[in-house]
Motif scaffolding. Structure first.
Motif, PDB file in Angstrom:
ATOM      1  N   GLU A   9       5.897 -38.742 -20.992  1.00  0.00           N
ATOM      2  CA  GLU A   9       6.133 -39.578 -19.821  1.00  0.00           C
ATOM      3  C   GLU A   9       7.070 -38.871 -18.830  1.00  0.00           C
ATOM      4  OE1 GLU A   9       7.655 -43.184 -21.381  1.00  0.00           O
ATOM      5  OE2 GLU A   9       5.691 -43.978 -22.025  1.00  0.00           O
ATOM      6  N   GLN A  10       8.084 -38.194 -19.365  1.00  0.00           N
ATOM      7  CA  GLN A  10       8.991 -37.447 -18.495  1.00  0.00           C
ATOM      8  C   GLN A  10       8.259 -36.313 -17.781  1.00  0.00           C
ATOM      9  OE1 GLN A  10      11.954 -38.488 -17.812  1.00  0.00           O
ATOM     10  NE2 GLN A  10      13.371 -38.461 -19.525  1.00  0.00           N
ATOM     11  N   GLN A  11       7.365 -35.631 -18.505  1.00  0.00           N
ATOM     12  CA  GLN A  11       6.601 -34.542 -17.890  1.00  0.00           C
ATOM     13  C   GLN A  11       5.673 -35.068 -16.799  1.00  0.00           C
ATOM     14  OE1 GLN A  11       4.835 -32.758 -21.410  1.00  0.00           O
ATOM     15  NE2 GLN A  11       6.198 -30.973 -21.230  1.00  0.00           N
ATOM     16  N   ALA A  12       5.031 -36.211 -17.067  1.00  0.00           N
ATOM     17  CA  ALA A  12       4.145 -36.790 -16.052  1.00  0.00           C
ATOM     18  C   ALA A  12       4.935 -37.207 -14.817  1.00  0.00           C
ATOM     19  CB  ALA A  12       3.396 -37.990 -16.640  1.00  0.00           C
ATOM     20  N   ALA A  13       6.115 -37.810 -15.053  1.00  0.00           N
ATOM     21  CA  ALA A  13       6.941 -38.209 -13.917  1.00  0.00           C
ATOM     22  C   ALA A  13       7.420 -36.988 -13.140  1.00  0.00           C
ATOM     23  CB  ALA A  13       8.131 -39.033 -14.400  1.00  0.00           C
ATOM     24  N   LEU A  14       7.761 -35.932 -13.872  1.00  0.00           N
ATOM     25  CA  LEU A  14       8.217 -34.714 -13.203  1.00  0.00           C
ATOM     26  C   LEU A  14       7.104 -34.113 -12.364  1.00  0.00           C
ATOM     27  CD1 LEU A  14      10.624 -32.773 -12.939  1.00  0.00           C
ATOM     28  CD2 LEU A  14       9.687 -31.484 -14.861  1.00  0.00           C
ATOM     29  N   GLU A  15       5.874 -34.166 -12.889  1.00  0.00           N
ATOM     30  CA  GLU A  15       4.731 -33.658 -12.133  1.00  0.00           C
ATOM     31  C   GLU A  15       4.495 -34.498 -10.885  1.00  0.00           C
ATOM     32  OE1 GLU A  15       0.027 -32.476 -12.886  1.00  0.00           O
ATOM     33  OE2 GLU A  15       1.243 -33.334 -14.498  1.00  0.00           O
ATOM     34  N   ASN A  16       4.688 -35.821 -10.998  1.00  0.00           N
ATOM     35  CA  ASN A  16       4.503 -36.698  -9.837  1.00  0.00           C
ATOM     36  C   ASN A  16       5.542 -36.430  -8.757  1.00  0.00           C
ATOM     37  OD1 ASN A  16       2.244 -38.083 -10.755  1.00  0.00           O
ATOM     38  ND2 ASN A  16       3.480 -39.568 -11.886  1.00  0.00           N
ATOM     39  N   PHE A  17       6.818 -36.181  -9.188  1.00  0.00           N
ATOM     40  CA  PHE A  17       7.904 -36.080  -8.228  1.00  0.00           C
ATOM     41  C   PHE A  17       8.330 -34.635  -7.964  1.00  0.00           C
ATOM     42  CE2 PHE A  17       8.479 -40.291 -10.227  1.00  0.00           C
ATOM     43  CZ  PHE A  17       8.314 -41.073  -9.095  1.00  0.00           C
ATOM     44  N   GLY A  18       7.597 -33.672  -8.538  1.00  0.00           N
ATOM     45  CA  GLY A  18       8.003 -32.281  -8.392  1.00  0.00           C
ATOM     46  C   GLY A  18       7.985 -31.795  -6.953  1.00  0.00           C
ATOM     47  N   ASN A  19       7.056 -32.333  -6.143  1.00  0.00           N
ATOM     48  CA  ASN A  19       6.957 -31.902  -4.742  1.00  0.00           C
ATOM     49  C   ASN A  19       7.913 -32.652  -3.821  1.00  0.00           C
ATOM     50  OD1 ASN A  19       4.924 -30.146  -5.449  1.00  0.00           O
ATOM     51  ND2 ASN A  19       3.286 -31.598  -5.029  1.00  0.00           N
ATOM     52  N   LEU A  20       8.647 -33.586  -4.390  1.00  0.00           N
ATOM     53  CA  LEU A  20       9.548 -34.389  -3.567  1.00  0.00           C
ATOM     54  C   LEU A  20      10.948 -33.789  -3.632  1.00  0.00           C
ATOM     55  CD1 LEU A  20       9.596 -36.958  -1.833  1.00  0.00           C
ATOM     56  CD2 LEU A  20      10.159 -38.242  -3.891  1.00  0.00           C
ATOM     57  N   LYS A  21      11.340 -33.084  -2.592  1.00  0.00           N
ATOM     58  CA  LYS A  21      12.620 -32.376  -2.571  1.00  0.00           C
ATOM     59  C   LYS A  21      13.734 -33.350  -2.176  1.00  0.00           C
ATOM     60  CE  LYS A  21      10.279 -28.663  -3.389  1.00  0.00           C
ATOM     61  NZ  LYS A  21      10.243 -28.098  -4.758  1.00  0.00           N
ATOM     62  N   PRO A  80      11.712 -42.430 -14.319  1.00  0.00           N
ATOM     63  CA  PRO A  80      12.419 -42.598 -15.586  1.00  0.00           C
ATOM     64  C   PRO A  80      13.827 -42.043 -15.519  1.00  0.00           C
ATOM     65  CG  PRO A  80      10.236 -41.632 -15.918  1.00  0.00           C
ATOM     66  CD  PRO A  80      10.526 -41.590 -14.454  1.00  0.00           C
ATOM     67  N   ALA A  81      14.709 -42.635 -16.313  1.00  0.00           N
ATOM     68  CA  ALA A  81      16.075 -42.129 -16.408  1.00  0.00           C
ATOM     69  C   ALA A  81      16.058 -40.734 -17.007  1.00  0.00           C
ATOM     70  CB  ALA A  81      16.922 -43.072 -17.259  1.00  0.00           C
ATOM     71  N   GLY A  82      16.969 -39.891 -16.540  1.00  0.00           N
ATOM     72  CA  GLY A  82      17.064 -38.539 -17.082  1.00  0.00           C
ATOM     73  C   GLY A  82      16.523 -37.479 -16.160  1.00  0.00           C
ATOM     74  N   LEU A  83      15.789 -37.856 -15.095  1.00  0.00           N
ATOM     75  CA  LEU A  83      15.240 -36.869 -14.172  1.00  0.00           C
ATOM     76  C   LEU A  83      16.139 -36.622 -12.969  1.00  0.00           C
ATOM     77  CD1 LEU A  83      11.423 -37.673 -14.046  1.00  0.00           C
ATOM     78  CD2 LEU A  83      12.617 -35.969 -15.407  1.00  0.00           C
ATOM     79  N   GLU A  84      17.051 -37.548 -12.714  1.00  0.00           N
ATOM     80  CA  GLU A  84      17.901 -37.367 -11.538  1.00  0.00           C
ATOM     81  C   GLU A  84      18.910 -36.238 -11.778  1.00  0.00           C
ATOM     82  OE1 GLU A  84      19.413 -41.054 -13.795  1.00  0.00           O
ATOM     83  OE2 GLU A  84      17.505 -40.164 -13.205  1.00  0.00           O
ATOM     84  N   ASP A  85      19.380 -35.669 -10.693  1.00  0.00           N
ATOM     85  CA  ASP A  85      20.405 -34.619 -10.723  1.00  0.00           C
ATOM     86  C   ASP A  85      19.973 -33.417 -11.561  1.00  0.00           C
ATOM     87  OD1 ASP A  85      22.058 -36.236  -9.164  1.00  0.00           O
ATOM     88  OD2 ASP A  85      22.905 -37.210 -10.950  1.00  0.00           O
ATOM     89  N   LYS A 114      14.308 -28.829 -15.592  1.00  0.00           N
ATOM     90  CA  LYS A 114      13.923 -29.981 -16.398  1.00  0.00           C
ATOM     91  C   LYS A 114      12.590 -29.741 -17.101  1.00  0.00           C
ATOM     92  CE  LYS A 114      14.859 -34.105 -17.832  1.00  0.00           C
ATOM     93  NZ  LYS A 114      16.057 -34.382 -18.639  1.00  0.00           N
ATOM     94  N   TYR A 115      11.665 -29.069 -16.413  1.00  0.00           N
ATOM     95  CA  TYR A 115      10.371 -28.785 -17.039  1.00  0.00           C
ATOM     96  C   TYR A 115      10.554 -27.893 -18.264  1.00  0.00           C
ATOM     97  CZ  TYR A 115       5.514 -27.404 -17.590  1.00  0.00           C
ATOM     98  OH  TYR A 115       4.261 -27.169 -18.107  1.00  0.00           O
ATOM     99  N   ASP A 116      11.420 -26.871 -18.160  1.00  0.00           N
ATOM    100  CA  ASP A 116      11.675 -25.995 -19.312  1.00  0.00           C
ATOM    101  C   ASP A 116      12.290 -26.785 -20.466  1.00  0.00           C
ATOM    102  OD1 ASP A 116      10.682 -23.898 -17.873  1.00  0.00           O
ATOM    103  OD2 ASP A 116      12.654 -23.188 -17.195  1.00  0.00           O
ATOM    104  N   GLN A 117      13.212 -27.701 -20.140  1.00  0.00           N
ATOM    105  CA  GLN A 117      13.825 -28.523 -21.190  1.00  0.00           C
ATOM    106  C   GLN A 117      12.787 -29.376 -21.913  1.00  0.00           C
ATOM    107  OE1 GLN A 117      16.851 -30.779 -19.185  1.00  0.00           O
ATOM    108  NE2 GLN A 117      18.476 -29.298 -19.668  1.00  0.00           N
ATOM    109  N   LEU A 118      11.902 -29.991 -21.137  1.00  0.00           N
ATOM    110  CA  LEU A 118      10.881 -30.853 -21.739  1.00  0.00           C
ATOM    111  C   LEU A 118       9.895 -30.045 -22.570  1.00  0.00           C
ATOM    112  CD1 LEU A 118      10.194 -33.267 -18.736  1.00  0.00           C
ATOM    113  CD2 LEU A 118      11.534 -33.740 -20.794  1.00  0.00           C
TER     114      LEU A 118
END
Length: 626
Positions: free
Chosen positions: A117-129, A208-213, A219-223
């Motif tokens: 779920e974190q990876q999917a959220a990261l993919e969704n928001f990855g282009n949002l700077k 999801p919590a954990g993606l901010e900051d 974050k992708y490497d961590q996941l």
């Protein structure tokens, strides 16, 4: 079918149940005994222990695979209560150990799902700077909406949010959806914006919590590292489970086999009654199998027993099970008959007639050598998935091929092979006449079977005067006789007219004598029922015109496909013929199947087949999971 009563010493019940299961001919009768002295339930404790052991073994099987050799009928043994208790206690210990593995896999699955779920959220928001924490929590003055909108709704939504003093930014487009961020001041227009978002099919994307900051790359490497760790943990736990299964394989396999051997006694338990050391078991056995059953009991039981058999009593007829058709070619047709119901004991099994008439009607309505070969070939190719039902497809295809030879049709072409009989499209009147004649024969046979079934159950009044009884059959055949006379001699005929009048008077008189109502109401009811009889038989006969109609329709569709193909070039001709035949196979083939089933169920089964019986289900020694 015979009703048998087995009296045994209670200690011999487990062995008796195994013997009954080995013969595969004993259908338990669970009715309470007439003798109130036989009110004990000797197998209750045994059944409770079995159910506990069975439940624990099945829970273990969800964690580790358990295999057991099929019980050898030459080495069948009784599983005593003490042995069953010991197995149950050991299974309780094994489940305490296996539950740790189940909990471990569940924990790994939950963690892995969270990471995905974190990876999917990261993919969704990855282009949002932007700081995702700011989007996740509304500020005092600004509202943020992050979500997905269908691409065709974006421009309309942008205009609507502008009117609400908000701004819309797109940051990702995927498939037919666009990911957007909507920003605007908090205030009175929030309610207006909510309705706008709903009308535009806006789907919010939670952050999801954990993606901010955190930077997306870090974050992708961590996941990814976390998923690798979980996969390694899953592999280690799987190896531990495998080692545990190797250690306890023999016991688990033996436990499953023991439960398979104990199952017949547990299954029979509701049919057992006892008094002291004497137990009684009742059931239904095919007459031809009673001698074999008694021989098996004499060979296996060490203590005295008594086996009595008798014919079913008239009041028991509805309780007697019906033995289904067993021939492998009839098995798929028996499955279709079962969808309507099970014939009562003593009724004619409709499966052979259903199989013959089904194939005749399907083949005549869908006659083509090539298309029939495709149906049979596909059924053969998919035999592993279709199971016993693949024979149905093969026989339907062969019937289509047989009538294709008669019609001279191969994938719609009628010039390749000369018709052995005729082409339906060139003789439409003859096809309609044949369909009517077939309908008359079908309905007459159905009425004859209805009469036989009612005589078999000793219901003579219904056999003579009931729906589709003797009087109805006389009326119908006289009506057909007169109709043929009108078609050939322009005269209904005196004899058929007298028979029709006499039959209607007899039906009306019978209905009148059985009605309890005022005279005016009786006259109305009798008139309506008599009129319904006349109209019903006429409409039922005309229903069979669809057999001819669909044979003509099939030929016409094939002709239309070939006409369209003739207008194309060589490649277009081939493609049109292939696609056209696929269309005919899928669409018309399905419609023809439905029409045949309708004629069978409503013009056949509804006349002579009650469908309220129950299937013979003998006690068996199971070979699969306990």
């Amino acid at each position: 079918m015979k009703h048998v009563r087995l009296l045994v010493i209670t200690d011999d019940l487990p062995q008796a149940s195994l013997s009954l299961a080995q013969t595969e001919s004993f259908h338990p009768d669970t009715r309470p005994p007439e003798a109130q002295q036989l009110s004990g339930l000797p197998g209750r404790d045994y059944r409770e222990v079995y159910q506990q052991a069975h439940a624990r073994l099945e829970k273990i099987a969800k964690v580790v695979p358990i295999a057991a050799a099929a019980p050898d009928l030459d080495e069948v043994r009784v599983i005593e209560r003490e042995e069953l208790r010991a197995i149950n206690d050991r299974l309780a210990e094994r489940w305490d150990e296996a539950s740790r593995f189940e909990e471990g896999f569940r924990r790994i699955d939950e963690q892995d799902r969270f990471v995905r779920e974190q990876q999917a959220a990261l993919e969704n928001f990855g282009n949002l700077k932007i700081d995702l924490g700011a989007l996740r929590n509304k500020t005092r003055f600004l509202d943020f909406y992050v979500g997905v909108v269908p691409r065709e709704n974006v421009s309309r939504l942008q205009g609507a949010v502008t009117l609400a003093d908000h701004l819309l930014f797109t940051f990702l487009e995927r498939d037919q959806n666009t990911h957007v961020v909507i920003v605007g001041p908090r205030g009175e227009k929030e309610g207006q914006l909510a309705s706008v978002l709903g009308s535009a099919s806006f789907q919010p994307l939670p952050i999801p919590a954990g993606l901010e900051d955190a930077s997306p790359e870090h974050k992708y490497d961590q996941l990814a590292a976390e998923r690798e760790r979980l996969q390694a943990e899953r592999a280690a736990l799987g190896a531990e489970v495998e080692a545990w299964e190797q250690t306890h394989r023999d016991f688990l396999g033996a436990a499953r086999q023991a439960l398979l051997l104990a199952a017949p006694f547990v299954t029979l338990d509701p049919s057992i009654r006892s008094a002291g050391h004497l137990a009684m078991v009742c059931g239904w056995v095919p007459a031809r199998a009673v001698a074999e059953l008694e021989a098996r009991l004499r060979a296996s039981l060490t203590l005295p027993f008594e086996l009595d058999s008798r014919d079913p009593e008239p009041a028991e007829r509805a309780l007697v099970p019906t033995v289904p058709a067993s021939h492998r070619l009839l098995a798929p047709f028996a499955m279709l008959v079962k969808q309507y119901g099970i014939p009562q004991y003593g009724e004619v099994d409709p499966t052979p007639l259903f199989a013959l008439t089904f194939l005749l009607m399907f083949g005549s309505m869908f006659g083509d050598i090539g298309q029939g070969a495709v149906i049979a070939g596909v059924a053969w190719a998919l035999r592993a998935k279709l199971g016993r039902f693949y024979r149905f497809g093969i026989m339907a295809g062969l019937s289509s091929m047989f009538f294709g030879v008669l019609y001279g049709s191969i994938f719609g072409y009628e010039e390749i092979l000369p018709a052995l009989w005729m082409s339906p499209i060139h003789h439409p009147i003859l096809m309609l006449q044949i369909a009517l004649g077939y309908g008359v024969l079908f309905i007459a046979i159905a009425c004859g079977l209805a009469i036989y079934n009612r005589i078999a159950v000793k219901d003579l009044n219904a056999a003579v005067f009931g729906h589709h009884g003797v009087v109805n059959l006389v009326f119908y055949l006289a009506l057909i006789w007169g109709a043929v006379g009108i078609a050939t001699r322009s005269s209904f005929g005196t004899v058929p007219l007298l028979l029709v009048i006499a039959a209607l008077i007899a039906l009306a008189g019978y209905a009148w004598s059985h009605l309890q109502a005022p005279p005016g109401e009786k006259i109305l009811v009798v008139f309506i029922e008599t009129l319904e009889t006349v109209i019903g038989y006429i409409s039922n006969t005309l229903s069979f015109l669809r057999v001819a109609a669909f044979s003509l329709n099939h030929a016409a569709l094939s002709l239309a496909v070939l006409t369209l193909a003739a207008m194309m070039g060589p490649a277009g001709h081939l493609i049109t013929v292939i696609l056209g035949n696929l269309f005919v196979l899928v669409l018309e083939g399905g419609i023809v199947m439905i029409q045949v089933m309708r004629l069978q169920y409503y013009e056949g089964f509804s006349r002579y087949f009650s469908g309220d019986g129950h299937e013979f289900s003998p006690l068996k020694l199971r070979r699969g999971p306990a």
